[in-house]
Design a protein around this motif. Structure first.
Motif, PDB file in Angstrom:
ATOM      1  N   ASP A  30       0.947  -1.171   0.000  1.00  0.00           N
ATOM      2  CA  ASP A  30      -0.007   0.007   0.115  1.00  0.00           C
ATOM      3  C   ASP A  30       0.908   1.241  -0.160  1.00  0.00           C
ATOM      4  OD1 ASP A  30      -2.456  -1.407  -0.136  1.00  0.00           O
ATOM      5  OD2 ASP A  30      -2.760  -1.419   2.312  1.00  0.00           O
ATOM      6  N   VAL A  31       1.687   1.291   0.775  1.00  0.00           N
ATOM      7  CA  VAL A  31       2.660   2.568   0.743  1.00  0.00           C
ATOM      8  C   VAL A  31       3.477   2.634  -0.588  1.00  0.00           C
ATOM      9  CG1 VAL A  31       4.890   3.409   1.861  1.00  0.00           C
ATOM     10  CG2 VAL A  31       3.371   2.455   3.263  1.00  0.00           C
ATOM     11  N   GLN A  32       3.970   1.737  -1.181  1.00  0.00           N
ATOM     12  CA  GLN A  32       4.681   1.586  -2.384  1.00  0.00           C
ATOM     13  C   GLN A  32       3.720   2.055  -3.487  1.00  0.00           C
ATOM     14  OE1 GLN A  32       6.085  -2.327  -3.027  1.00  0.00           O
ATOM     15  NE2 GLN A  32       7.733  -1.828  -1.606  1.00  0.00           N
ATOM     16  N   SER A  33       2.216   1.699  -3.571  1.00  0.00           N
ATOM     17  CA  SER A  33       1.322   2.192  -4.259  1.00  0.00           C
ATOM     18  C   SER A  33       0.988   3.784  -3.977  1.00  0.00           C
ATOM     19  CB  SER A  33       0.001   1.267  -3.938  1.00  0.00           C
ATOM     20  OG  SER A  33       0.085   0.159  -4.411  1.00  0.00           O
ATOM     21  N   LEU A  34       1.024   4.069  -2.612  1.00  0.00           N
ATOM     22  CA  LEU A  34       0.901   5.525  -2.576  1.00  0.00           C
ATOM     23  C   LEU A  34       1.812   6.312  -3.060  1.00  0.00           C
ATOM     24  CD1 LEU A  34      -0.588   5.349   0.941  1.00  0.00           C
ATOM     25  CD2 LEU A  34      -1.887   6.368  -0.951  1.00  0.00           C
ATOM     26  N   THR A  35       2.904   5.948  -2.896  1.00  0.00           N
ATOM     27  CA  THR A  35       4.020   6.811  -3.557  1.00  0.00           C
ATOM     28  C   THR A  35       4.074   6.826  -4.936  1.00  0.00           C
ATOM     29  OG1 THR A  35       5.449   6.014  -1.734  1.00  0.00           O
ATOM     30  CG2 THR A  35       6.757   7.010  -3.489  1.00  0.00           C
ATOM     31  N   LYS A  36       3.835   5.796  -5.820  1.00  0.00           N
ATOM     32  CA  LYS A  36       3.650   5.649  -7.155  1.00  0.00           C
ATOM     33  C   LYS A  36       2.512   6.476  -7.769  1.00  0.00           C
ATOM     34  CE  LYS A  36       3.625   2.171 -10.709  1.00  0.00           C
ATOM     35  NZ  LYS A  36       3.366   0.746 -11.060  1.00  0.00           N
ATOM     36  N   LEU A  37       1.282   6.543  -6.901  1.00  0.00           N
ATOM     37  CA  LEU A  37       0.218   7.142  -7.195  1.00  0.00           C
ATOM     38  C   LEU A  37       0.562   8.768  -7.204  1.00  0.00           C
ATOM     39  CD1 LEU A  37      -2.469   5.310  -5.322  1.00  0.00           C
ATOM     40  CD2 LEU A  37      -2.735   5.815  -7.721  1.00  0.00           C
ATOM     41  N   ILE A  38       1.197   9.098  -6.288  1.00  0.00           N
ATOM     42  CA  ILE A  38       1.571  10.844  -6.069  1.00  0.00           C
ATOM     43  C   ILE A  38       2.588  11.005  -7.066  1.00  0.00           C
ATOM     44  CG2 ILE A  38       2.744  11.978  -4.380  1.00  0.00           C
ATOM     45  CD1 ILE A  38       1.891  10.674  -2.196  1.00  0.00           C
ATOM     46  N   THR A  39       3.535  10.235  -7.356  1.00  0.00           N
ATOM     47  CA  THR A  39       4.335  10.653  -8.482  1.00  0.00           C
ATOM     48  C   THR A  39       3.609  10.835  -9.823  1.00  0.00           C
ATOM     49  OG1 THR A  39       6.074   9.359  -7.396  1.00  0.00           O
ATOM     50  CG2 THR A  39       6.528   9.868  -9.822  1.00  0.00           C
ATOM     51  N   VAL A  40       2.682   9.731 -10.107  1.00  0.00           N
ATOM     52  CA  VAL A  40       2.115   9.493 -11.302  1.00  0.00           C
ATOM     53  C   VAL A  40       1.075  10.757 -11.757  1.00  0.00           C
ATOM     54  CG1 VAL A  40       0.363   8.247 -12.690  1.00  0.00           C
ATOM     55  CG2 VAL A  40       2.334   7.098 -11.976  1.00  0.00           C
ATOM     56  N   PHE A  41       0.449  10.963 -10.550  1.00  0.00           N
ATOM     57  CA  PHE A  41      -0.618  12.101 -10.553  1.00  0.00           C
ATOM     58  C   PHE A  41       0.196  13.702 -10.672  1.00  0.00           C
ATOM     59  CE2 PHE A  41      -3.549   8.577 -10.059  1.00  0.00           C
ATOM     60  CZ  PHE A  41      -4.730   8.924 -10.882  1.00  0.00           C
ATOM     61  N   THR A  42       1.065  13.628  -9.926  1.00  0.00           N
ATOM     62  CA  THR A  42       1.849  14.972 -10.039  1.00  0.00           C
ATOM     63  C   THR A  42       2.377  15.135 -11.378  1.00  0.00           C
ATOM     64  OG1 THR A  42       2.483  14.461  -7.887  1.00  0.00           O
ATOM     65  CG2 THR A  42       3.820  16.172  -8.980  1.00  0.00           C
ATOM     66  N   ALA A  43       2.763  14.068 -11.968  1.00  0.00           N
ATOM     67  CA  ALA A  43       3.500  14.060 -13.402  1.00  0.00           C
ATOM     68  C   ALA A  43       2.183  14.524 -14.387  1.00  0.00           C
ATOM     69  CB  ALA A  43       3.926  12.770 -14.068  1.00  0.00           C
ATOM     70  N   ALA A  44       1.065  13.925 -14.200  1.00  0.00           N
ATOM     71  CA  ALA A  44      -0.222  14.292 -14.917  1.00  0.00           C
ATOM     72  C   ALA A  44      -0.435  15.605 -14.645  1.00  0.00           C
ATOM     73  CB  ALA A  44      -1.393  13.294 -14.693  1.00  0.00           C
ATOM     74  N   SER A  45      -0.628  16.236 -13.642  1.00  0.00           N
ATOM     75  CA  SER A  45      -0.796  17.618 -13.424  1.00  0.00           C
ATOM     76  C   SER A  45      -0.052  18.627 -14.088  1.00  0.00           C
ATOM     77  CB  SER A  45      -0.992  18.046 -11.821  1.00  0.00           C
ATOM     78  OG  SER A  45       0.492  17.939 -11.228  1.00  0.00           O
ATOM     79  N   LYS A 204      -1.960  12.838   2.120  1.00  0.00           N
ATOM     80  CA  LYS A 204      -2.533  12.603   3.587  1.00  0.00           C
ATOM     81  C   LYS A 204      -2.603  11.155   3.857  1.00  0.00           C
ATOM     82  CE  LYS A 204      -6.701  13.212   6.155  1.00  0.00           C
ATOM     83  NZ  LYS A 204      -8.292  13.778   6.074  1.00  0.00           N
ATOM     84  N   MET A 205      -2.998  10.339   3.031  1.00  0.00           N
ATOM     85  CA  MET A 205      -2.879   8.920   3.140  1.00  0.00           C
ATOM     86  C   MET A 205      -1.472   8.397   3.349  1.00  0.00           C
ATOM     87  SD  MET A 205      -5.882   7.840   0.487  1.00  0.00           S
ATOM     88  CE  MET A 205      -5.503   6.247   0.545  1.00  0.00           C
ATOM     89  N   GLU A 206      -0.507   8.777   2.792  1.00  0.00           N
ATOM     90  CA  GLU A 206       0.670   8.448   2.793  1.00  0.00           C
ATOM     91  C   GLU A 206       1.310   8.755   4.193  1.00  0.00           C
ATOM     92  OE1 GLU A 206       4.821   8.695   0.048  1.00  0.00           O
ATOM     93  OE2 GLU A 206       3.835  10.477   0.722  1.00  0.00           O
ATOM     94  N   LYS A 207       1.133   9.813   4.887  1.00  0.00           N
ATOM     95  CA  LYS A 207       1.380  10.172   6.176  1.00  0.00           C
ATOM     96  C   LYS A 207       0.695   9.208   7.141  1.00  0.00           C
ATOM     97  CE  LYS A 207       2.527  15.152   5.485  1.00  0.00           C
ATOM     98  NZ  LYS A 207       2.163  16.461   5.933  1.00  0.00           N
ATOM     99  N   GLU A 208      -0.403   8.951   7.166  1.00  0.00           N
ATOM    100  CA  GLU A 208      -1.003   8.163   7.879  1.00  0.00           C
ATOM    101  C   GLU A 208      -0.848   6.536   7.899  1.00  0.00           C
ATOM    102  OE1 GLU A 208      -5.284   8.696   6.580  1.00  0.00           O
ATOM    103  OE2 GLU A 208      -5.608  10.466   7.540  1.00  0.00           O
TER     104      GLU A 208
END
Length: 226
Positions: A30-45, A204-208
């Motif tokens: 889950d942590v790895q997925s969150l890190t990947k999600l943040i990277t991918v959606f930041t790139a898309a933005s 936020k989810m990553e910190k939690e």
């Protein structure tokens, strides 16, 4: 401590360790997925693709995720005939009778179920989900989504859209399916609410998640403190 009690304690400790390992593996995933999600959606933005592709992309559309999957669609098993035979004897003269047989029954339609159609590449973008295989090509546009559902282990997905009557979907290996579920949920949310809101929620989810890391507590250690 007697040998029976010692044996039970060791068995309890082993079971606790196995459960901890299982939960910690899920947590790491889950942590790895969150890190990947943040990277991918930041790139898309920022207007960047995260998956190389040859798609004819819509304006503002960016690729997020890709994997191999199986496409399936609502179909039916073959129809069957249910019934029996009957017959009558017709006299034709000279003591000879001609027997005529007949079938009496009904056609039973096949059972409706999801049928695997093809294996190929599943690609998720900020606007749609796309399957491309040697036999079938399908896309599900987020604007036309009616319903999304998955099974218990998150490996199989069923998708209903307003422009098609048949329910269709994709299936993955369980680990791939779990990651897909998180990307799909984030993609549809970003499509509806924008990148900033989704990225903020993911961080936020990553910190939690850091606080929720599973801890190993063995029963024998607890009992010795009592």
């Amino acid at each position: 401590m007697g040998w029976i009690a010692s044996f039970k304690a060791k068995r309890a400790d082993k079971a606790a360790t196995n459960e901890y390992n299982r939960l910690h593996e899920i947590w790491q995933e889950d942590v790895q997925s969150l890190t990947k999600l943040i990277t991918v959606f930041t790139a898309a933005s920022k207007g960047e693709d995260s998956v190389p592709n040859t798609l004819m992309q819509q304006k503002g559309e960016h690729t997020l995720w890709s994997a191999t999957g199986i496409f399936h669609e609502t179909g039916r098993t073959p129809s069957s005939y249910v019934g029996g035979s009957t017959g009558v004897s017709i006299p034709v003269g000279g003591g000879i009778r001609f027997r005529v047989g007949a079938m009496k029954g009904q056609i039973v339609p096949g059972i409706e179920l999801q049928v695997d159609k093809d294996q190929g590449v599943v690609m998720l973008t900020t606007e749609r989900l796309i399957f491309t295989g040697p036999i079938k090509t399908q896309e599900w546009n987020f604007d036309k989504l009616l319903q999304l559902s998955t099974n218990e282990d998150e490996s199989d997905y069923f998708i209903s859209v307003s422009n098609r009557q048949k329910t269709s979907g994709v299936r993955f290996a369980p680990a791939t399916g779990r990651e897909f579920n998180r990307f799909l949920g984030s993609a549809t949310s970003a499509h509806e609410h924008g990148y900033a809101e989704v990225i903020a929620e993911l961080k936020k989810m990553e910190k939690e998640a850091v606080v929720l890391e599973p801890k190993l507590t063995q029963p024998s250690a607890q009992s010795s403190l009592q």
